[in-house]
Design a protein around this motif. Structure first.
Motif, PDB file in Angstrom:
ATOM      1  N   GLY A 299       0.822  -1.199   0.000  1.00  0.00           N
ATOM      2  CA  GLY A 299       0.000   0.000   0.000  1.00  0.00           C
ATOM      3  C   GLY A 299       0.854   1.245   0.000  1.00  0.00           C
ATOM      4  N   GLY A 300       0.277   2.342   0.527  1.00  0.00           N
ATOM      5  CA  GLY A 300       1.003   3.605   0.557  1.00  0.00           C
ATOM      6  C   GLY A 300       2.236   3.518   1.424  1.00  0.00           C
ATOM      7  N   ILE A 301       2.036   3.146   2.702  1.00  0.00           N
ATOM      8  CA  ILE A 301       3.141   2.982   3.647  1.00  0.00           C
ATOM      9  C   ILE A 301       2.977   1.635   4.328  1.00  0.00           C
ATOM     10  CG2 ILE A 301       4.197   3.849   5.767  1.00  0.00           C
ATOM     11  CD1 ILE A 301       3.326   6.649   4.917  1.00  0.00           C
ATOM     12  N   ASP A 302       4.055   0.867   4.381  1.00  0.00           N
ATOM     13  CA  ASP A 302       4.041  -0.461   5.000  1.00  0.00           C
ATOM     14  C   ASP A 302       5.006  -0.506   6.167  1.00  0.00           C
ATOM     15  OD1 ASP A 302       2.235  -1.303   3.173  1.00  0.00           O
ATOM     16  OD2 ASP A 302       3.487  -2.855   2.254  1.00  0.00           O
ATOM     17  N   LEU A 303       4.857  -1.521   6.990  1.00  0.00           N
ATOM     18  CA  LEU A 303       5.782  -1.756   8.098  1.00  0.00           C
ATOM     19  C   LEU A 303       6.811  -2.807   7.714  1.00  0.00           C
ATOM     20  CD1 LEU A 303       3.324  -1.676  11.132  1.00  0.00           C
ATOM     21  CD2 LEU A 303       5.037   0.036  10.504  1.00  0.00           C
ATOM     22  N   TYR A 304       8.050  -2.559   8.140  1.00  0.00           N
ATOM     23  CA  TYR A 304       9.179  -3.430   7.826  1.00  0.00           C
ATOM     24  C   TYR A 304       9.939  -3.777   9.101  1.00  0.00           C
ATOM     25  CZ  TYR A 304       8.496  -2.312   2.884  1.00  0.00           C
ATOM     26  OH  TYR A 304       7.963  -2.186   1.626  1.00  0.00           O
ATOM     27  N   LYS A 305      10.749  -4.817   9.003  1.00  0.00           N
ATOM     28  CA  LYS A 305      11.612  -5.236  10.112  1.00  0.00           C
ATOM     29  C   LYS A 305      13.024  -5.425   9.593  1.00  0.00           C
ATOM     30  CE  LYS A 305      11.464  -9.532  11.438  1.00  0.00           C
ATOM     31  NZ  LYS A 305      11.009 -10.804  12.051  1.00  0.00           N
ATOM     32  N   ALA A 306      14.003  -4.803  10.273  1.00  0.00           N
ATOM     33  CA  ALA A 306      15.417  -4.958   9.930  1.00  0.00           C
ATOM     34  C   ALA A 306      16.140  -5.601  11.107  1.00  0.00           C
ATOM     35  CB  ALA A 306      16.040  -3.613   9.598  1.00  0.00           C
ATOM     36  N   THR A 307      17.110  -6.434  10.804  1.00  0.00           N
ATOM     37  CA  THR A 307      17.845  -7.183  11.836  1.00  0.00           C
ATOM     38  C   THR A 307      19.198  -6.540  12.107  1.00  0.00           C
ATOM     39  OG1 THR A 307      16.759  -9.212  11.098  1.00  0.00           O
ATOM     40  CG2 THR A 307      18.715  -9.452  12.491  1.00  0.00           C
ATOM     41  N   LYS A 308      19.607  -6.544  13.362  1.00  0.00           N
ATOM     42  CA  LYS A 308      20.892  -5.961  13.740  1.00  0.00           C
ATOM     43  C   LYS A 308      22.028  -6.817  13.206  1.00  0.00           C
ATOM     44  CE  LYS A 308      23.064  -3.740  17.724  1.00  0.00           C
ATOM     45  NZ  LYS A 308      22.925  -3.477  19.174  1.00  0.00           N
TER      46      LYS A 308
END
Length: 643
Positions: A299-308
């Motif tokens: 969509g317009g804005i999505d949620l993401y996850k980044a790993t350390k």
């Protein structure tokens, strides 16, 4: 929450003859993202001609693109009358939905279907319509949580996205601004902090972020601080300088020895033209969640996850998928310690614009999304949840109508009424019945209380009055066992069900209910015969009748309570048949009783069956039927006590 949600969209604006210079000015403002300025400029044209199509279009789009779509409805309404299209009807529907005008919004969404055959667009329209229907059945996730505006902390400008770290509350605010953000006409935001203990904030000691300096002429917002306090990540952007970055991006500052480093652009932004914001650490600090409009989302804005990574940076962002992300906008993530994932969205069924949601797993392990309900959400933007005591207390942000200014900080607490406590105080008295019928207390009797789970709840020796007191719970089942040397041990069931008042009728927080019960113990004397009452047999038969079985069950219970004793069970007849016949009949009856008790789990070697016939008559010259009945009896006596 007026951060810019969408990339700029160029519109074809027709020049308006005599108003050419004013239109060109407004058009330039709109195309450069200065939406509030464009609204002001084209508002001058609409003041003279409210039907001007081009001016209505620019104002409507400016409100939408600056996250004020609820104000765009009258302009889209005029537009669809002249130039109906999918986008115009769809955005009209979203604007009406943001005002909670659900019936009108549904009509606008239905109308938009006539202007497209694109399956993806039709699916999105249907999702909006279904979302309106689903929103009508939303239940409060935490029914007893209460939301309160933190008026002492808020200002007429924007105040939002608080996080607590090391006894300080960090938040975003428009206070002390040096300029206005052209897209919304509101002050640029900076990062601030104040000392805090949970929900208690020292509002008199608010200061600009001391770890590094806030920059002028741009927005700094949505701070995230790692669990160890050594990393600060925040969103920075919206500068009007052509030399600055074109879009909002995440910046990081690290604690190095004497202080924090100057913030640097994070590699996970990947492209300077992508919008990246609203960061949040996982509880262990190993993952960073954030919102982005990068390509490949849902969509317009999505949620993401980044790993350390090994070097301390965060990389390899992964989209959280279509269960959480929608064709709308998802942002402000917050992972809770128990694995529940909180976020804000305008794409899931809700009350208008951004609502607070939680993603959790159901009994089958499937992830489901739940709206937190009306005690958290409104028809305006509700976002940025942070827990000071999960899940009982914390903060959210909202620009709902009852606020102090623009976005405001609210705190919430669990106000679940404290349950009324009922303590059941049970006095257990141990007594014996003397030969003359008088009752006498039995001191030094061991009395033990067991719960329905057979676990010991308490135990003590009775006092000089034969009493032991226990504290018990209402509406519960127990077993009480009393034992004393020289007496038969005895166990009795006891319940508090139906013996306490309804908690709803109580006024005091704690109510004590005192109850009494008595356990009578019989002396345990070797070779003393004890008559079992109501043991009857049919004429000339030895089978155990059902009424006799009830009485024998009581003897079974005595043997269970006293596993160290061995008994003789005897049967006696009257004198009205021959001696041999009566002896045989009484033996068969005694054995029948023993066999019955063995069938109930009593070991056979603890029982001796003995028939005495008419050899031990109590009334030797019995004449009446009542006197014969006294002679026809069943007795038991303890013949051995094992150590």
């Amino acid at each position: 929450m007026k951060q810019r949600f969408f990339p700029l969209i160029a519109l074809s604006i027709l020049l308006l003859g005599s108003c050419k210079s004013l239109v060109e000015k407004g058009n330039d403002q709109f195309l450069s993202g200065q939406y509030q300025y464009a609204i002001n400029t084209f508002g001058q044209i609409l003041a003279d001609d409210s039907t001007n199509l081009e001016a209505n279009q620019v104002v409507a789009e400016s409100y939408r693109l600056s996250n004020r779509i609820e104000k765009a409805a009258p302009y889209y309404s005029r537009i669809v009358e002249e130039t109906p299209s999918f986008n115009n009807y769809f955005f009209l529907g979203q604007s009406l939905k943001a005002q909670q005008k659900n019936k009108e919004a549904t009509a606008a969404f239905e109308a938009s279907k006539q202007y497209t055959s694109d399956e993806a667009l039709l699916a999105r329209v249907q999702r909006e319509i279904e979302g309106i229907k689903l929103a009508e059945g939303i239940e409060n996730y935490w029914p007893n949580h209460v939301l309160v505006n933190y008026k002492e902390l808020n200002t007429p400008g924007a105040d939002y996205a608080p996080v607590l770290s090391e006894d300080f509350l960090y938040f975003t605010s428009g206070r002390q601004a040096s300029g206005l953000y052209p897209a919304t006409g509101t002050p640029y935001t900076k990062l601030f902090r104040a000392r805090a203990d949970g929900l208690k904030v020292d509002v008199g000691g608010i200061q600009a972020l001391p770890e590094f300096r806030n920059e002028e002429g741009l927005n700094q917002a949505s701070i995230a601080i790692s669990p160890d306090g050594n990393t600060i990540i925040y969103a920075r952007g919206n500068s009007t300088s052509a030399k600055d970055l074109p879009e909002v991006a995440l910046f990081a500052s690290y604690f190095r020895g004497a202080g924090f480093t100057q913030p640097i652009w994070m590699p996970l932004n990947e492209d300077e033209n992508w919008w990246n914001s609203t960061p949040a650490f996982s509880p262990d600090g190993a993952e960073l969640y954030f919102a982005s409009n990068r390509p490949g989302g849902f969509g317009g804005i999505d949620l993401y996850k980044a790993t350390k990574l090994a070097n301390g940076d965060f990389g390899n962002p992964v989209n959280l998928g279509p269960t959480i992300n929608t064709p709308g906008n998802e942002m402000f993530p917050r992972m809770a310690p128990d694995g529940k994932f909180f976020f804000s969205s305008d794409g899931h069924p809700g009350y208008g614009k951004l609502d607070l949601f939680v993603a959790e797993k159901d009994e089958s392990g499937t992830q489901v999304i739940k709206n937190l309900g009306q005690n958290f959400n409104s028809q305006d933007d509700d976002f940025g949840i942070f827990f000071t005591e999960y899940p009982k207390a914390g903060f959210i942000s909202s620009n709902r109508a009852d606020g102090v200014g623009d976005d405001d900080i609210y705190y919430f607490e669990d106000k679940t009424p404290k349950p009324k406590i009922i303590n059941v105080l049970l006095n257990v008295f141990a007594k014996e019945t003397k030969a003359d019928g008088a009752e006498a207390p039995l001191p030094q009797t061991r009395i033990v209380l067991y719960g329905s789970d057979n676990k010991q709840q308490g135990g003590d020796f009775s006092n000089t009055n034969g009493r032991v007191r226990f504290t018990m719970a209402p509406d519960s089942d127990y077993t009480i066992i009393a034992s004393k040397s020289g007496y038969f041990s005895k166990s009795i069931p006891y319940t508090t069900k139906g013996k306490t008042p309804d908690p709803a009728t109580l006024i005091q927080d704690v109510t004590n209910v005192t109850l009494d019960t008595t356990i009578f113990l019989d002396q345990l004397i070797l070779e003393k015969a004890i008559v079992l009452e109501n043991i009857y047999y049919d004429l000339d038969k030895a089978e155990i009748r059902s009424d006799a079985a009830v009485e024998l069950d009581k003897l079974v219970k005595i043997l269970q309570d006293n596993p160290s004793i061995r008994i003789e069970l005897s049967s006696h007849t009257d004198s009205r048949s021959s001696d041999a016949y009566n002896l045989d009949l009484s033996q068969r009856r005694a054995q029948s009783a023993v066999d019955y008790m063995v069938s109930k789990g009593i070991a056979a070697d603890r029982l001796v069956a003995k028939g005495y016939g008419e050899t031990q008559l109590i009334i030797k010259d019995a004449k009446t039927e009542e006197e014969h009945q006294v002679n026809r009896r069943t007795e038991f006596k303890v013949i051995e006590i094992k150590e």
